[in-house]
Motif scaffolding. Structure first.
Motif, PDB file in Angstrom:
ATOM      1  N   ALA A   6       0.850  -1.199   0.000  1.00  0.00           N
ATOM      2  CA  ALA A   6       0.000   0.000   0.000  1.00  0.00           C
ATOM      3  C   ALA A   6       0.878   1.238   0.000  1.00  0.00           C
ATOM      4  CB  ALA A   6      -0.918  -0.013   1.210  1.00  0.00           C
ATOM      5  N   ALA A   7       1.950   1.206   0.793  1.00  0.00           N
ATOM      6  CA  ALA A   7       2.870   2.340   0.853  1.00  0.00           C
ATOM      7  C   ALA A   7       3.586   2.537  -0.472  1.00  0.00           C
ATOM      8  CB  ALA A   7       3.885   2.115   1.974  1.00  0.00           C
ATOM      9  N   LEU A   8       4.003   1.439  -1.099  1.00  0.00           N
ATOM     10  CA  LEU A   8       4.673   1.532  -2.397  1.00  0.00           C
ATOM     11  C   LEU A   8       3.731   2.078  -3.470  1.00  0.00           C
ATOM     12  CD1 LEU A   8       6.680  -1.842  -2.445  1.00  0.00           C
ATOM     13  CD2 LEU A   8       7.600   0.473  -2.176  1.00  0.00           C
ATOM     14  N   ALA A   9       2.470   1.649  -3.397  1.00  0.00           N
ATOM     15  CA  ALA A   9       1.487   2.138  -4.374  1.00  0.00           C
ATOM     16  C   ALA A   9       1.235   3.634  -4.193  1.00  0.00           C
ATOM     17  CB  ALA A   9       0.183   1.354  -4.232  1.00  0.00           C
ATOM     18  N   LYS A  10       1.233   4.096  -2.957  1.00  0.00           N
ATOM     19  CA  LYS A  10       1.045   5.525  -2.692  1.00  0.00           C
ATOM     20  C   LYS A  10       2.193   6.337  -3.258  1.00  0.00           C
ATOM     21  CE  LYS A  10      -1.696   5.079   1.529  1.00  0.00           C
ATOM     22  NZ  LYS A  10      -1.722   5.306   3.002  1.00  0.00           N
ATOM     23  N   GLN A  11       3.395   5.791  -3.177  1.00  0.00           N
ATOM     24  CA  GLN A  11       4.559   6.485  -3.726  1.00  0.00           C
ATOM     25  C   GLN A  11       4.440   6.656  -5.237  1.00  0.00           C
ATOM     26  OE1 GLN A  11       8.072   4.359  -2.499  1.00  0.00           O
ATOM     27  NE2 GLN A  11       7.750   4.780  -0.322  1.00  0.00           N
ATOM     28  N   LYS A  12       3.654   5.789  -5.871  1.00  0.00           N
ATOM     29  CA  LYS A  12       3.426   5.883  -7.313  1.00  0.00           C
ATOM     30  C   LYS A  12       2.111   6.600  -7.612  1.00  0.00           C
ATOM     31  CE  LYS A  12       6.155   1.803  -8.509  1.00  0.00           C
ATOM     32  NZ  LYS A  12       6.179   0.491  -9.209  1.00  0.00           N
ATOM     33  N   ASP A  13       1.648   7.373  -6.635  1.00  0.00           N
ATOM     34  CA  ASP A  13       0.445   8.207  -6.791  1.00  0.00           C
ATOM     35  C   ASP A  13      -0.826   7.390  -7.038  1.00  0.00           C
ATOM     36  OD1 ASP A  13       1.962  10.531  -6.493  1.00  0.00           O
ATOM     37  OD2 ASP A  13       2.483  10.559  -8.628  1.00  0.00           O
ATOM     38  N   ASP A  14      -0.912   6.229  -6.413  1.00  0.00           N
ATOM     39  CA  ASP A  14      -2.141   5.443  -6.485  1.00  0.00           C
ATOM     40  C   ASP A  14      -3.093   5.979  -5.418  1.00  0.00           C
ATOM     41  OD1 ASP A  14      -4.195   3.635  -6.550  1.00  0.00           O
ATOM     42  OD2 ASP A  14      -2.942   1.848  -6.356  1.00  0.00           O
ATOM     43  N   LYS A  15      -4.095   6.727  -5.841  1.00  0.00           N
ATOM     44  CA  LYS A  15      -5.024   7.362  -4.917  1.00  0.00           C
ATOM     45  C   LYS A  15      -5.924   6.349  -4.212  1.00  0.00           C
ATOM     46  CE  LYS A  15      -5.166  11.633  -7.621  1.00  0.00           C
ATOM     47  NZ  LYS A  15      -6.043  12.590  -8.363  1.00  0.00           N
TER      48      LYS A  15
ATOM     49  N   ALA B 256      -4.911   3.367  -3.116  1.00  0.00           N
ATOM     50  CA  ALA B 256      -4.032   2.363  -2.510  1.00  0.00           C
ATOM     51  C   ALA B 256      -4.614   1.790  -1.223  1.00  0.00           C
ATOM     52  CB  ALA B 256      -2.656   2.965  -2.244  1.00  0.00           C
ATOM     53  N   GLU B 257      -5.139   2.652  -0.359  1.00  0.00           N
ATOM     54  CA  GLU B 257      -5.680   2.173   0.913  1.00  0.00           C
ATOM     55  C   GLU B 257      -6.833   1.212   0.698  1.00  0.00           C
ATOM     56  OE1 GLU B 257      -4.805   2.367   3.947  1.00  0.00           O
ATOM     57  OE2 GLU B 257      -3.119   3.755   3.749  1.00  0.00           O
ATOM     58  N   GLU B 258      -7.721   1.569  -0.199  1.00  0.00           N
ATOM     59  CA  GLU B 258      -8.868   0.712  -0.484  1.00  0.00           C
ATOM     60  C   GLU B 258      -8.441  -0.540  -1.245  1.00  0.00           C
ATOM     61  OE1 GLU B 258     -13.247   0.895  -2.697  1.00  0.00           O
ATOM     62  OE2 GLU B 258     -11.972   2.672  -2.563  1.00  0.00           O
ATOM     63  N   ARG B 259      -7.474  -0.404  -2.123  1.00  0.00           N
ATOM     64  CA  ARG B 259      -7.028  -1.517  -2.955  1.00  0.00           C
ATOM     65  C   ARG B 259      -6.374  -2.626  -2.120  1.00  0.00           C
ATOM     66  NH1 ARG B 259      -6.443  -0.916  -8.099  1.00  0.00           N
ATOM     67  NH2 ARG B 259      -6.040   1.333  -7.863  1.00  0.00           N
ATOM     68  N   PHE B 260      -5.555  -2.212  -1.150  1.00  0.00           N
ATOM     69  CA  PHE B 260      -4.804  -3.194  -0.367  1.00  0.00           C
ATOM     70  C   PHE B 260      -5.368  -3.426   1.037  1.00  0.00           C
ATOM     71  CE2 PHE B 260      -1.796  -1.611  -3.506  1.00  0.00           C
ATOM     72  CZ  PHE B 260      -1.223  -2.786  -3.972  1.00  0.00           C
ATOM     73  N   GLY B 261      -6.358  -2.627   1.412  1.00  0.00           N
ATOM     74  CA  GLY B 261      -6.889  -2.743   2.763  1.00  0.00           C
ATOM     75  C   GLY B 261      -7.940  -3.828   2.914  1.00  0.00           C
ATOM     76  N   LEU B 262      -8.232  -4.140   4.166  1.00  0.00           N
ATOM     77  CA  LEU B 262      -9.304  -5.086   4.475  1.00  0.00           C
ATOM     78  C   LEU B 262     -10.645  -4.441   4.175  1.00  0.00           C
ATOM     79  CD1 LEU B 262      -7.889  -6.433   7.848  1.00  0.00           C
ATOM     80  CD2 LEU B 262      -8.012  -7.675   5.669  1.00  0.00           C
ATOM     81  N   PRO B 263     -11.693  -5.175   3.851  1.00  0.00           N
ATOM     82  CA  PRO B 263     -11.779  -6.640   3.892  1.00  0.00           C
ATOM     83  C   PRO B 263     -11.388  -7.354   2.600  1.00  0.00           C
ATOM     84  CG  PRO B 263     -13.927  -5.758   3.419  1.00  0.00           C
ATOM     85  CD  PRO B 263     -13.007  -4.572   3.562  1.00  0.00           C
ATOM     86  N   LYS B 264     -10.786  -6.658   1.656  1.00  0.00           N
ATOM     87  CA  LYS B 264     -10.433  -7.296   0.398  1.00  0.00           C
ATOM     88  C   LYS B 264      -9.324  -8.325   0.610  1.00  0.00           C
ATOM     89  CE  LYS B 264     -11.832  -3.628  -2.763  1.00  0.00           C
ATOM     90  NZ  LYS B 264     -11.406  -2.704  -3.838  1.00  0.00           N
ATOM     91  N   MET B 265      -9.548  -9.505   0.063  1.00  0.00           N
ATOM     92  CA  MET B 265      -8.549 -10.552   0.193  1.00  0.00           C
ATOM     93  C   MET B 265      -7.421 -10.348  -0.792  1.00  0.00           C
ATOM     94  SD  MET B 265      -9.014 -14.707   0.017  1.00  0.00           S
ATOM     95  CE  MET B 265     -10.106 -14.674   1.443  1.00  0.00           C
ATOM     96  N   TYR B 266      -7.773  -9.994  -2.035  1.00  0.00           N
ATOM     97  CA  TYR B 266      -6.774  -9.767  -3.079  1.00  0.00           C
ATOM     98  C   TYR B 266      -6.874  -8.333  -3.589  1.00  0.00           C
ATOM     99  CZ  TYR B 266      -6.247 -14.836  -3.194  1.00  0.00           C
ATOM    100  OH  TYR B 266      -6.013 -16.143  -2.844  1.00  0.00           O
ATOM    101  N   ALA B 267      -5.753  -7.797  -4.032  1.00  0.00           N
ATOM    102  CA  ALA B 267      -5.713  -6.435  -4.562  1.00  0.00           C
ATOM    103  C   ALA B 267      -6.168  -6.423  -6.015  1.00  0.00           C
ATOM    104  CB  ALA B 267      -4.302  -5.872  -4.451  1.00  0.00           C
ATOM    105  N   GLU B 268      -6.962  -5.443  -6.376  1.00  0.00           N
ATOM    106  CA  GLU B 268      -7.430  -5.321  -7.751  1.00  0.00           C
ATOM    107  C   GLU B 268      -6.393  -4.586  -8.597  1.00  0.00           C
ATOM    108  OE1 GLU B 268     -11.035  -3.201  -7.282  1.00  0.00           O
ATOM    109  OE2 GLU B 268     -12.180  -4.930  -6.565  1.00  0.00           O
ATOM    110  N   GLY B 269      -6.444  -4.837  -9.883  1.00  0.00           N
ATOM    111  CA  GLY B 269      -5.551  -4.147 -10.794  1.00  0.00           C
ATOM    112  C   GLY B 269      -4.395  -5.011 -11.264  1.00  0.00           C
TER     113      GLY B 269
END
Length: 210
Positions: free
Chosen positions: A88-97, A99-112
């Protein structure tokens, strides 16, 4: 064969059937050898043969196949939790707005399809894949260990070690690396061993040859 968007034809069963027959044959030979060796020690390993009782070596099955394997899965789960924060931190560094939702719970897998999403999903898969067969592994161990405590415990030790190498290879971000370590493939060897031991226990109970 693919035709009109549909897959036609039968899945070739020759290779899986040959693999299973050879694997179970090898497992049977190992289990018979263990029975012979344990019979040499007599009462030091077994209780009264007139009834179904727990062998003295059964404590190894409990400690390794149940307790140790549980800690293996807990450790792999902690690694996934840490990976969520890292990627999530690495994605934020690449300006992924997102990132928190993509890598956070309750999602089991990250989208994209980003590199971060792929690596996290591989790490997650290294933990989720063992859960697909874990119940069968433990139940077969508890049953098979009644007749083959030593081999069942050794299979559990192999399973615990191989699960770490399997997960570490997967976490590299390249799924094929799950088999990179020579021990990784033995997650299946250990599984077939405890299944064979469980079958042996069932047959011995059915025939009265305990």
């Amino acid at each position: 064969r693919v035709h009109g968007g549909r897959i036609r034809g039968r899945y070739p069963l020759t290779m899986p059937a040959a693999f299973l027959s050879k694997t179970f044959a090898a497992c049977a030979a190992i289990l018979v050898s263990e029975r012979y060796l344990l019979s040499l020690f007599g009462a030091c390993c077994w209780m009264d043969k007139k009834s179904i009782e727990v062998p003295k070596l059964y404590f190894l099955v409990i400690l390794i196949n149940v307790v140790a394997s549980t800690f293996v899965l807990l450790t792999l789960g902690f690694r996934v939790a840490a990976a969520r924060k890292v990627f999530a931190a690495l994605a934020k560094q690449k300006d992924d707005k997102d990132a928190e939702e993509r890598f956070g719970l309750p999602k089991m897998y990250a989208e994209g399809f980003s590199e971060e999403a792929k690596k996290f999903n591989c790490a997650q898969r290294g933990h989720q894949q063992p859960l697909e067969t874990y119940t069968s592994f433990v139940v077969a161990s508890l049953i098979g260990g009644l007749r083959h405590p030593l081999i069942t415990a050794l299979a559990g030790l192999v399973w615990c070690t191989a699960r770490f190498t399997w997960a570490e290879g997967y976490a590299s971000g390249k799924p094929d690396n799950r088999h990179a370590h020579f021990l990784s493939v033995h997650v299946w060897t250990s599984m077939f061993l405890v299944l064979s031991a469980a079958v042996s226990t069932a047959l011995s109970m059915a025939t009265g040859w305990w």
